[in-house]
Motif scaffolding. Structure first.
Motif, PDB file in Angstrom:
ATOM      1  N   PRO A  40       0.988  -1.182   0.056  1.00 46.04           N
ATOM      2  CA  PRO A  40      -0.218  -0.351  -0.171  1.00 46.04           C
ATOM      3  C   PRO A  40       1.107   1.701   0.211  1.00 46.04           C
ATOM      4  O   PRO A  40       1.735   1.196   0.573  1.00 46.04           O
ATOM      5  CB  PRO A  40      -0.198  -0.237   1.392  1.00 46.04           C
ATOM      6  N   THR A  41       0.190   2.383  -0.560  1.00 43.97           N
ATOM      7  CA  THR A  41       1.176   3.918  -0.506  1.00 43.97           C
ATOM      8  C   THR A  41       0.781   4.524   0.556  1.00 43.97           C
ATOM      9  O   THR A  41      -0.700   4.103   1.530  1.00 43.97           O
ATOM     10  CB  THR A  41       0.895   4.311  -1.823  1.00 43.97           C
ATOM     11  N   ILE A  42       2.132   4.921   1.301  1.00 42.27           N
ATOM     12  CA  ILE A  42       1.787   6.031   2.548  1.00 42.27           C
ATOM     13  C   ILE A  42       1.459   7.490   1.939  1.00 42.27           C
ATOM     14  O   ILE A  42       2.411   7.951   1.350  1.00 42.27           O
ATOM     15  CB  ILE A  42       2.619   5.456   4.054  1.00 42.27           C
ATOM     16  N   TYR A  43       0.585   7.693   2.606  1.00 41.76           N
ATOM     17  CA  TYR A  43       0.502   8.975   2.118  1.00 41.76           C
ATOM     18  C   TYR A  43      -0.021  10.244   3.541  1.00 41.76           C
ATOM     19  O   TYR A  43      -0.436   9.603   4.016  1.00 41.76           O
ATOM     20  CB  TYR A  43      -1.409   9.640   1.406  1.00 41.76           C
ATOM     21  N   ALA A  44       0.780  11.157   3.643  1.00 44.10           N
ATOM     22  CA  ALA A  44       1.347  12.448   4.124  1.00 44.10           C
ATOM     23  C   ALA A  44       1.505  13.246   4.062  1.00 44.10           C
ATOM     24  O   ALA A  44       1.848  13.669   2.421  1.00 44.10           O
ATOM     25  CB  ALA A  44       2.303  11.960   5.435  1.00 44.10           C
ATOM     26  N   ARG A  45       1.123  14.595   4.471  1.00 44.84           N
ATOM     27  CA  ARG A  45       1.431  15.290   4.432  1.00 44.84           C
ATOM     28  C   ARG A  45       2.610  16.119   5.310  1.00 44.84           C
ATOM     29  O   ARG A  45       3.539  15.935   6.107  1.00 44.84           O
ATOM     30  CB  ARG A  45       0.556  16.733   5.117  1.00 44.84           C
ATOM     31  N   GLU A  46       3.982  17.169   4.720  1.00 46.43           N
ATOM     32  CA  GLU A  46       4.494  17.974   5.297  1.00 46.43           C
ATOM     33  C   GLU A  46       4.543  18.247   7.013  1.00 46.43           C
ATOM     34  O   GLU A  46       3.073  18.869   6.727  1.00 46.43           O
ATOM     35  CB  GLU A  46       5.700  18.999   5.200  1.00 46.43           C
ATOM     36  N   GLY A  47       5.086  17.548   7.977  1.00 48.16           N
ATOM     37  CA  GLY A  47       4.493  18.000   8.909  1.00 48.16           C
ATOM     38  C   GLY A  47       3.891  16.959   9.900  1.00 48.16           C
ATOM     39  O   GLY A  47       3.549  17.368  11.098  1.00 48.16           O
ATOM     40  N   ASP A  48       3.107  16.413   9.485  1.00 46.69           N
ATOM     41  CA  ASP A  48       2.864  15.313   9.552  1.00 46.69           C
ATOM     42  C   ASP A  48       2.936  14.221  10.697  1.00 46.69           C
ATOM     43  O   ASP A  48       4.019  13.951  10.336  1.00 46.69           O
ATOM     44  CB  ASP A  48       1.783  13.820   8.726  1.00 46.69           C
ATOM     45  N   ARG A  49       2.677  13.761  11.120  1.00 45.63           N
ATOM     46  CA  ARG A  49       2.994  12.035  12.353  1.00 45.63           C
ATOM     47  C   ARG A  49       2.464  11.304  11.517  1.00 45.63           C
ATOM     48  O   ARG A  49       1.090  10.583  11.640  1.00 45.63           O
ATOM     49  CB  ARG A  49       2.354  12.757  13.350  1.00 45.63           C
ATOM     50  N   VAL A  50       3.322  10.069  11.339  1.00 46.87           N
ATOM     51  CA  VAL A  50       2.256   8.758  10.996  1.00 46.87           C
ATOM     52  C   VAL A  50       2.597   7.508  11.946  1.00 46.87           C
ATOM     53  O   VAL A  50       4.206   7.220  12.575  1.00 46.87           O
ATOM     54  CB  VAL A  50       3.574   8.718   9.536  1.00 46.87           C
ATOM     55  N   ILE A  51       1.814   6.858  11.702  1.00 46.32           N
ATOM     56  CA  ILE A  51       1.858   6.155  13.130  1.00 46.32           C
ATOM     57  C   ILE A  51       1.973   5.042  12.530  1.00 46.32           C
ATOM     58  O   ILE A  51       0.353   4.888  11.620  1.00 46.32           O
ATOM     59  CB  ILE A  51       0.899   5.919  14.618  1.00 46.32           C
ATOM     60  N   ILE A  52       2.510   3.535  12.350  1.00 50.95           N
ATOM     61  CA  ILE A  52       2.373   2.379  11.684  1.00 50.95           C
ATOM     62  C   ILE A  52       2.830   1.173  11.973  1.00 50.95           C
ATOM     63  O   ILE A  52       3.903   0.863  12.703  1.00 50.95           O
ATOM     64  CB  ILE A  52       3.232   2.741   9.939  1.00 50.95           C
ATOM     65  N   ASN A  53       1.903   0.375  12.409  1.00 47.97           N
ATOM     66  CA  ASN A  53       1.335  -0.678  13.267  1.00 47.97           C
ATOM     67  C   ASN A  53       2.118  -1.649  12.358  1.00 47.97           C
ATOM     68  O   ASN A  53       1.241  -2.061  10.790  1.00 47.97           O
ATOM     69  CB  ASN A  53       0.484  -1.229  13.871  1.00 47.97           C
ATOM     70  N   VAL A  54       3.147  -2.435  12.600  1.00 46.92           N
ATOM     71  CA  VAL A  54       3.264  -3.464  11.764  1.00 46.92           C
ATOM     72  C   VAL A  54       3.078  -5.180  12.634  1.00 46.92           C
ATOM     73  O   VAL A  54       3.697  -4.969  13.419  1.00 46.92           O
ATOM     74  CB  VAL A  54       5.208  -3.640  11.305  1.00 46.92           C
ATOM     75  N   THR A  55       2.434  -5.672  11.825  1.00 39.51           N
ATOM     76  CA  THR A  55       2.663  -7.109  12.745  1.00 39.51           C
ATOM     77  C   THR A  55       2.543  -7.757  12.588  1.00 39.51           C
ATOM     78  O   THR A  55       2.407  -8.136  10.650  1.00 39.51           O
ATOM     79  CB  THR A  55       1.181  -7.059  13.121  1.00 39.51           C
ATOM     80  N   ASN A  56       3.154  -9.023  12.261  1.00 39.90           N
ATOM     81  CA  ASN A  56       4.530  -9.902  11.226  1.00 39.90           C
ATOM     82  C   ASN A  56       3.366 -10.920  11.347  1.00 39.90           C
ATOM     83  O   ASN A  56       3.780 -11.837  12.311  1.00 39.90           O
ATOM     84  CB  ASN A  56       5.404  -9.592  12.109  1.00 39.90           C
ATOM     85  N   HIS A  57       2.633 -12.201  10.413  1.00 40.57           N
ATOM     86  CA  HIS A  57       2.165 -12.867  10.142  1.00 40.57           C
ATOM     87  C   HIS A  57       3.125 -13.697   9.665  1.00 40.57           C
ATOM     88  O   HIS A  57       2.603 -14.836   9.184  1.00 40.57           O
ATOM     89  CB  HIS A  57       0.835 -12.844  10.151  1.00 40.57           C
ATOM     90  N   ALA A  58       4.327 -13.542   8.532  1.00 35.11           N
ATOM     91  CA  ALA A  58       4.995 -14.383   7.688  1.00 35.11           C
ATOM     92  C   ALA A  58       5.474 -15.336   8.779  1.00 35.11           C
ATOM     93  O   ALA A  58       6.443 -15.180   9.741  1.00 35.11           O
ATOM     94  CB  ALA A  58       5.487 -13.495   7.298  1.00 35.11           C
ATOM     95  N   GLN A  59       7.004 -15.941   8.460  1.00 37.22           N
ATOM     96  CA  GLN A  59       7.835 -16.962   8.599  1.00 37.22           C
ATOM     97  C   GLN A  59       8.875 -16.394   8.680  1.00 37.22           C
ATOM     98  O   GLN A  59       9.709 -16.731   9.357  1.00 37.22           O
ATOM     99  CB  GLN A  59       7.883 -18.522   8.235  1.00 37.22           C
ATOM    100  N   TYR A  60       9.051 -15.541   9.241  1.00 34.89           N
ATOM    101  CA  TYR A  60      10.583 -14.176   8.118  1.00 34.89           C
ATOM    102  C   TYR A  60      10.629 -13.712   9.483  1.00 34.89           C
ATOM    103  O   TYR A  60       9.698 -12.779   9.487  1.00 34.89           O
ATOM    104  CB  TYR A  60      11.056 -13.895   6.808  1.00 34.89           C
ATOM    105  N   ASN A  61      11.186 -12.639   9.827  1.00 35.96           N
ATOM    106  CA  ASN A  61      11.996 -11.622  10.782  1.00 35.96           C
ATOM    107  C   ASN A  61      11.617 -10.684   9.831  1.00 35.96           C
ATOM    108  O   ASN A  61      12.058 -10.771   8.913  1.00 35.96           O
ATOM    109  CB  ASN A  61      13.075 -11.927  11.310  1.00 35.96           C
ATOM    110  N   MET A  62      10.958  -9.519  10.478  1.00 39.61           N
ATOM    111  CA  MET A  62      11.242  -8.406   9.650  1.00 39.61           C
ATOM    112  C   MET A  62      11.484  -7.193  10.156  1.00 39.61           C
ATOM    113  O   MET A  62      11.098  -6.913  11.017  1.00 39.61           O
ATOM    114  CB  MET A  62       9.235  -8.687   9.602  1.00 39.61           C
ATOM    115  N   SER A  63      11.675  -6.270   9.551  1.00 33.85           N
ATOM    116  CA  SER A  63      11.942  -4.586   9.865  1.00 33.85           C
ATOM    117  C   SER A  63      11.251  -3.847   8.193  1.00 33.85           C
ATOM    118  O   SER A  63      12.260  -4.007   7.517  1.00 33.85           O
ATOM    119  CB  SER A  63      13.749  -4.733  10.249  1.00 33.85           C
TER     120      SER A  63
END
Length: 542
Positions: free
Chosen positions: A41-64
Motif C-alpha cells: 500500500p501507498t502511505i500518504y502524508a503531508r509535510e508536518g504530519d505524524r505517521v504511525i504504522i503498526n506492523v504485525t508480522n504473520h510471516a515465517q521470516y523476521n521482519m523490519s
C-alpha cells in the motif's frame, strides 16, 4: 486518497505482513506481502504530519521495515534497518513505527530491510506539501506512482541462501516489473501489464521509484518527453529528457504532457550496466493509453539508451541541480570539519564450503561489515560494551592506484563491526572511490537519517589537489542515495545534526549482503533537543 486540510494530522496505518500466492511469468509462488498487496500500500502524508504504522508480522521470516529517505530526527528507533536501529519483528509479534515528517515533501518509499525480503515488501511513501503550498512547477492534472521492481520465479530467499553457502551470487531476476507487472513482452504477462489512461492536453506527474534489488534502470515513454522536477523528495531545476536513469533506492518525479497523437505508447525500463558483467537486456513495459483508443491498437516502443551507455548516464546526472530558491534553499556546508575517503571494493575471503574455496565479499576501506546480534542504536544508547568499535578508518590504510587494471591478488578483506564517530553538528565531506578490485562497478550508496549534497563526481582516481576546485557548491543535487560511477568517485557533504546510529550501504542487495556497508555514530549535542530520544516501549527484543 484526498487528505483533509489540517496543519498537522496523525496518519495511521496497519501493515499486516502476510504470505500470499502470486503468479507472474507462468509461475505461481508464495510471496511475503503487506496487507496481501504486491507492491504494498501507498502511505500518504503531508509535510508536518505524524505517521504511525503498526506492523504485525504473520510471516515465517523476521521482519523490519525502513522508511527510505525519512530523516527520523533523533528518532532512529523508527528507521527500520534490522540490527542497526532495532532487532527485527519476530513472527507473531508487532512493532509500531511512529515518526514525524518534518521539512520534507515529495516522493519517498518504504521497504523491508532484512534479508532480501524487499523483493516483494515495498511501496510508495508520498508526502504532499503543506496545505496551500503549491508545487514549484505547473500543477498536474493527475499523478501516478510507478514502482520499478524485480521478479524471481523461484523463492528468492532460498536462492540467496544457496548462493551464500556456495560463495556465489544468486541467479539474476527473471523479469523487471512496473507496479509489480512485467508487461506483455514476457510470457503469460498480457494480463500482468500496468496501464494508465491519459487525456489529450493534460499534464501528469509520475512519481518513479526504483525498488529493484540490484539494477540501475533506464526509463522512457515512447513519443513523450519527461520533465524532471524532483529527485529523492527534493525539488530540482526542471529539465526535459527523453530517458532517465534511476538507481535502486532513488526516486524521480517527472511531468509528462499528453501532447501526442491519441494512441497507445509503451513505457519501458531496463538495466544500465557499464561494467564487464552480465546484464538483463529484456524490457519491462507498461502502457500509456490515450482515452478512447481501443486496446487492440499495438503500442510503439521507446528508444532506451544502450545497456552500457556510460555517456548518457554521466550527462544525465550532470543535469541534476537543486532548485535553490528562497523558499527551497540549498544549505551546502562550505567549510568541512571532517574529510573522509572510502574505497569501495569487491574481494574474496577463504570459505571451506564454497565453490573454489572462496566467498565473494564487499568492503569499504577494505573492511567487510559484520552485522551484530543486537541493534547498534540500542548498544549506543544504553552504552552496552563489546557490540561495536568506533575505529572505522577515515581513509584506507594502504593507498593504491584504485582504478587501473583489474586487481586479482590479495583480495582478502578484514571483518568487523566498526563504526565511524561524528561530532554533533560537524560538517562532513565523504569521497566514495570505486576500485578495480575484481572489477569496477557502479554502486548506489544510501545514507540513513540524512540527505546529502552531491558536490562532485568524476571518472578515475579522485585527486584531492585538483578535483575540489570543480565542485558545485551553488546548486548541487540533494539526495539520500547516490550512484558512484563505474571506475570513478563521488563527493558528498552533509552536516551531522541528527544524533544516533545511521547505516550507510550500497543499495545493491547483493553487495550489502557481502559486507559493503558501515554505520556512523553521530554523538549527542549539548542542547535539550540534540540527543537521541528514549526507545519506544514496544521496541522488538533481540
Amino acid at each position: 486518497m484526498i487528505l483533509p486540510a489540517a496543519d498537522a494530522a496523525i496518519k495511521k496505518y496497519q501493515f499486516d505482513v502476510q504470505v500470499r500466492n502470486v503468479s507472474r511469468l507462468c509461475h505461481a509462488k508464495p510471496i511475503v506481502t503487506v496487507n496481501g498487496m504486491f507492491p504494498g500500500p501507498t502511505i500518504y502524508a503531508r509535510e508536518g504530519d505524524r505517521v504511525i504504522i503498526n506492523v504485525t508480522n504473520h510471516a515465517q521470516y523476521n521482519m523490519s521495515i525502513h522508511w527510505h529517505g525519512i530523516k527520523q530526527f533523533r528518532n532512529g528507533w523508527a528507521d527500520g534497518p534490522a540490527y542497526i536501529t532495532q532487532c527485527p519483528i519476530q513472527t507473531g509479534s508487532a512493532y509500531t513505527y511512529d515518526f514525524n515528517v518534518t521539512g520534507q515533501r515529495g516522493t519517498l518509499w518504504w521497504h523491508a530491510h532484512i534479508l532480501w525480503l524487499r523483493a516483494t515488501v515495498y511501496g510508495a511513501l508520498v508526502i504532499m506539501p503543506k496545505p496551500g503550498t503549491p508545487f514549484p512547477f505547473p500543477q498536474p492534472y493527475s499523478e501516478v506512482n510507478l514502482l520499478l521492481g524485480e521478479w524471481w520465479n523461484n523463492d528468492i530467499e532460498a536462492l540467496v541462501k544457496q548462493g551464500n553457502s556456495r560463495g556465489l551470487p544468486p541467479n539474476m531476476s527473471d523479469a523487471h516489473t512496473i507496479n509489480g507487472k512485467p508487461g506483455p513482452l514476457f510470457p503469460c504477462s498480457e494480463k500482468h501489464t500496468f496501464a494508465m489512461e491519459v487525456e489529450s492536453g493534460k499534464t501528469y506527474l509520475l512519481r518513479i521509484i526504483n525498488a529493484a534489488l540490484n539494477d540501475e534502470l533506464f526509463f522512457a515513454i515512447a513519443g513523450h518527453d519527461m520533465t524532471v522536477v524532483e529527485i529523492d523528495a527534493v525539488y530540482t531545476k526542471p529539465f526535459t529528457t527523453q530517458a532517465l536513469l534511476i538507481a535502486p533506492g532513488q526516486t524521480t518525479n517527472v511531468l509528462v504532457q499528453a501532447n501526442q497523437a491519441p494512441n497507445r505508447y509503451f513505457m519501458a525500463a531496463r538495466p544500465f550496466m557499464d561494467a564487464p558483467l552480465p546484464v538483463d537486456k529484456q524490457m519491462a513495459t507498461g502502457i500509456l493509453q490515450y482515452k478512447g483508443v481501443p486496446n487492440t491498437v499495438l503500442p510503439s516502443l521507446p528508444q532506451l539508451p544502450a545497456s552500457n551507455d556510460t555517456a548518457f548516464a554521466l550527462s544525465y546526472n550532470k543535469k541534476l541541480r537543486s532548485l535553490n530558491t528562497p523558499q527551497f534553499p540549498v544549505n551546502v556546508p562550505l567549510k568541512v570539519d571532517r574529510n573522509l575517503f572510502y574505497t569501495i571494493g569487491l574481494g574474496r575471503n577463504p570459505c571451506l564450503t564454497c565453490v573454489n574455496g572462496t566467498r565473494l565479499t564487499g568492503s569499504l576501506n577494505n573492511i567487510s561489515f559484520v552485522m551484530p546480534n543486537i541493534g547498534l542504536l540500542q548498544a549506543h544508547y544504553s552504552k552496552i560494551k563489546g557490540v561495536f568499535r568506533t575505529d572505522f578508518p577515515d581513509r584506507p590504510s594502504t593507498p593504491f592506484n584504485y582504478t587501473s587494471a583489474p586487481l586479482t591478488a590479495n583480495l582478502g578483506t578484514s571483518q568487523g563491526t566498526r563504526l565511524s564517530k561524528l561530532a554533533f553538528n560537524s560538517t562532513v565531506e565523504l569521497v566514495l572511490q570505486d576500485t578495480n578490485l575484481l572489477t569496477v562497478e557502479s554502486h548506489p550508496f544510501h545514507l540513513h537519517g540524512y540527505n546529502f549534497f552531491v558536490v562532485g563526481s568524476g571518472i578515475g582516481n579522485f585527486d584531492p589537489a585538483k578535483d575540489p576546485a570543480n565542485y558545485n557548491l551553488i546548486d548541487p543535487p540533494e539526495r539520500n542515495t547516490v550512484g558512484v560511477p563505474t571506475g570513478g568517485w563521488t563527493a558528498i557533504r552533509f552536516r551531522a545534526d541528527n544524533p544516533g546510529v545511521w547505516f550507510m550501504h550500497c543499495h545493491l542487495e547483493l553487495h550489502t549482503g557481502w559486507g559493503l556497508k558501515m554505520a556512523f555514530v553521530v554523538e549527542d549535542g549539548e542542547g535539550p533537543d540534540q540527543s537521541v530520544l528514549p526507545p519506544p516501549k514496544d521496541l522488538p527484543p533481540c
